[in-house]
Design a protein around this motif. Structure first.
Motif, PDB file in Angstrom:
ATOM      1  N   PHE A 120       0.840  -1.201   0.000  1.00 48.41           N
ATOM      2  CA  PHE A 120       0.000   0.000   0.000  1.00 48.41           C
ATOM      3  C   PHE A 120       0.876   1.253   0.000  1.00 48.41           C
ATOM      4  O   PHE A 120       0.590   2.214  -0.702  1.00 48.41           O
ATOM      5  CB  PHE A 120      -0.924  -0.028   1.211  1.00 48.41           C
ATOM      6  N   ASP A 121       1.936   1.223   0.777  1.00 53.93           N
ATOM      7  CA  ASP A 121       2.859   2.356   0.828  1.00 53.93           C
ATOM      8  C   ASP A 121       3.715   2.407  -0.434  1.00 53.93           C
ATOM      9  O   ASP A 121       3.774   3.425  -1.121  1.00 53.93           O
ATOM     10  CB  ASP A 121       3.752   2.242   2.069  1.00 53.93           C
ATOM     11  N   ASP A 163       0.590   6.160   3.276  1.00 55.79           N
ATOM     12  CA  ASP A 163       1.248   5.856   4.548  1.00 55.79           C
ATOM     13  C   ASP A 163       0.271   5.331   5.591  1.00 55.79           C
ATOM     14  O   ASP A 163       0.628   4.542   6.454  1.00 55.79           O
ATOM     15  CB  ASP A 163       1.939   7.094   5.113  1.00 55.79           C
ATOM     16  N   ALA A 164      -0.966   5.815   5.517  1.00 52.42           N
ATOM     17  CA  ALA A 164      -1.968   5.420   6.501  1.00 52.42           C
ATOM     18  C   ALA A 164      -3.352   5.790   5.974  1.00 52.42           C
ATOM     19  O   ALA A 164      -3.467   6.503   4.980  1.00 52.42           O
ATOM     20  CB  ALA A 164      -1.706   6.116   7.836  1.00 52.42           C
ATOM     21  N   PHE A 165      -4.368   5.302   6.675  1.00 55.59           N
ATOM     22  CA  PHE A 165      -5.719   5.694   6.305  1.00 55.59           C
ATOM     23  C   PHE A 165      -6.640   5.606   7.508  1.00 55.59           C
ATOM     24  O   PHE A 165      -6.348   4.912   8.488  1.00 55.59           O
ATOM     25  CB  PHE A 165      -6.271   4.864   5.137  1.00 55.59           C
ATOM     26  N   PHE A 166      -7.712   6.367   7.434  1.00 60.67           N
ATOM     27  CA  PHE A 166      -8.773   6.331   8.433  1.00 60.67           C
ATOM     28  C   PHE A 166     -10.008   5.733   7.799  1.00 60.67           C
ATOM     29  O   PHE A 166     -10.285   5.971   6.621  1.00 60.67           O
ATOM     30  CB  PHE A 166      -9.117   7.742   8.935  1.00 60.67           C
ATOM     31  N   GLU A 167     -10.735   4.967   8.590  1.00 57.70           N
ATOM     32  CA  GLU A 167     -12.038   4.459   8.172  1.00 57.70           C
ATOM     33  C   GLU A 167     -13.066   4.889   9.212  1.00 57.70           C
ATOM     34  O   GLU A 167     -12.819   4.785  10.411  1.00 57.70           O
ATOM     35  CB  GLU A 167     -12.040   2.933   8.074  1.00 57.70           C
ATOM     36  N   PHE A 191      -3.906   8.858   3.383  1.00 61.51           N
ATOM     37  CA  PHE A 191      -3.019  10.014   3.421  1.00 61.51           C
ATOM     38  C   PHE A 191      -1.557   9.595   3.392  1.00 61.51           C
ATOM     39  O   PHE A 191      -1.205   8.460   3.683  1.00 61.51           O
ATOM     40  CB  PHE A 191      -3.319  10.949   4.604  1.00 61.51           C
ATOM     41  N   ASP A 192      -0.750  10.551   2.999  1.00 58.36           N
ATOM     42  CA  ASP A 192       0.692  10.398   2.919  1.00 58.36           C
ATOM     43  C   ASP A 192       1.296  11.443   3.849  1.00 58.36           C
ATOM     44  O   ASP A 192       0.857  12.594   3.848  1.00 58.36           O
ATOM     45  CB  ASP A 192       1.147  10.635   1.469  1.00 58.36           C
ATOM     46  N   VAL A 193       2.258  11.047   4.667  1.00 55.59           N
ATOM     47  CA  VAL A 193       2.959  11.973   5.547  1.00 55.59           C
ATOM     48  C   VAL A 193       4.333  12.212   4.944  1.00 55.59           C
ATOM     49  O   VAL A 193       5.039  11.256   4.614  1.00 55.59           O
ATOM     50  CB  VAL A 193       3.095  11.401   6.973  1.00 55.59           C
ATOM     51  N   GLU A 253       4.401  17.948  -5.365  1.00 57.21           N
ATOM     52  CA  GLU A 253       3.408  18.574  -6.226  1.00 57.21           C
ATOM     53  C   GLU A 253       2.270  17.619  -6.543  1.00 57.21           C
ATOM     54  O   GLU A 253       1.154  18.027  -6.803  1.00 57.21           O
ATOM     55  CB  GLU A 253       4.065  19.084  -7.509  1.00 57.21           C
ATOM     56  N   SER A 254       2.581  16.328  -6.538  1.00 58.59           N
ATOM     57  CA  SER A 254       1.523  15.352  -6.777  1.00 58.59           C
ATOM     58  C   SER A 254       1.708  14.187  -5.808  1.00 58.59           C
ATOM     59  O   SER A 254       2.814  13.899  -5.361  1.00 58.59           O
ATOM     60  CB  SER A 254       1.563  14.857  -8.227  1.00 58.59           C
ATOM     61  N   TYR A 255       0.600  13.554  -5.506  1.00 51.48           N
ATOM     62  CA  TYR A 255       0.610  12.410  -4.606  1.00 51.48           C
ATOM     63  C   TYR A 255      -0.610  11.552  -4.913  1.00 51.48           C
ATOM     64  O   TYR A 255      -1.583  12.025  -5.491  1.00 51.48           O
ATOM     65  CB  TYR A 255       0.656  12.841  -3.133  1.00 51.48           C
ATOM     66  N   LYS A 256      -0.532  10.288  -4.525  1.00 52.38           N
ATOM     67  CA  LYS A 256      -1.595   9.338  -4.852  1.00 52.38           C
ATOM     68  C   LYS A 256      -2.665   9.244  -3.768  1.00 52.38           C
ATOM     69  O   LYS A 256      -3.796   8.877  -4.049  1.00 52.38           O
ATOM     70  CB  LYS A 256      -0.983   7.957  -5.069  1.00 52.38           C
TER      71      LYS A 256
END
Length: 135
Positions: free
Chosen positions: A52-53, A59-63, A78-80, A86-89
């Motif tokens: 996933f990373d 890096d992590a996620f909330f449900e 989210f990514d920390v 400039e871009s992130y997945k």
């Protein structure tokens, strides 16, 4: 499949994260959502060399479980990072100082709280929006 693996191998209770940053973020999001039961919000970390990373940039996620059945879940990834991107997945990007936060330092404490508040505001809004779409 990568998401399922993260959930399966989560080392701590996703409703009460062990690490301070994750725990403070979890509590702040739960407060912003007005949750009486914090267990409806779950935190999963994906940073320990998971697919996933590595492949998905998460890096992590909330449900947020917004109904009593296990299928009614809103998710925000989210990514920390400490580097400008400039871009992130991931759905959200949380920027932290490269050296981290020294919580004994008054100014760092203030920046830490601001970082938590800003990230919680963004993530809570996304969770709320996504849970409303399915109701």
């Amino acid at each position: 499949k990568a998401l399922a693996m993260v959930k399966e191998y989560q080392s701590s209770d996703p409703t009460d994260p062990e690490r301070k940053f994750a725990n403070d973020l979890h509590a702040t999001i739960a407060d912003k959502l007005g949750l009486e039961d914090y267990s409806a919000l779950r935190f999963y970390t994906a940073v320990t060399r998971t697919h996933f990373d590595f492949f998905h940039g998460v890096d992590a996620f909330f449900e947020l479980q917004y109904e009593s059945d296990d299928q009614s879940v809103a998710r925000v990834t989210f990514d920390v990072t400490s580097f400008p991107k400039e871009s992130y997945k991931a759905d959200a990007l949380i920027k932290v100082p490269n050296e981290g936060f020294d919580l004994k330092d008054k100014e760092d404490k203030k920046q830490y709280r601001h970082c938590i508040e800003q990230a919680a505001h963004q993530i809570a809004a996304m969770l709320q929006e996504r849970s409303q779409k399915h109701k």
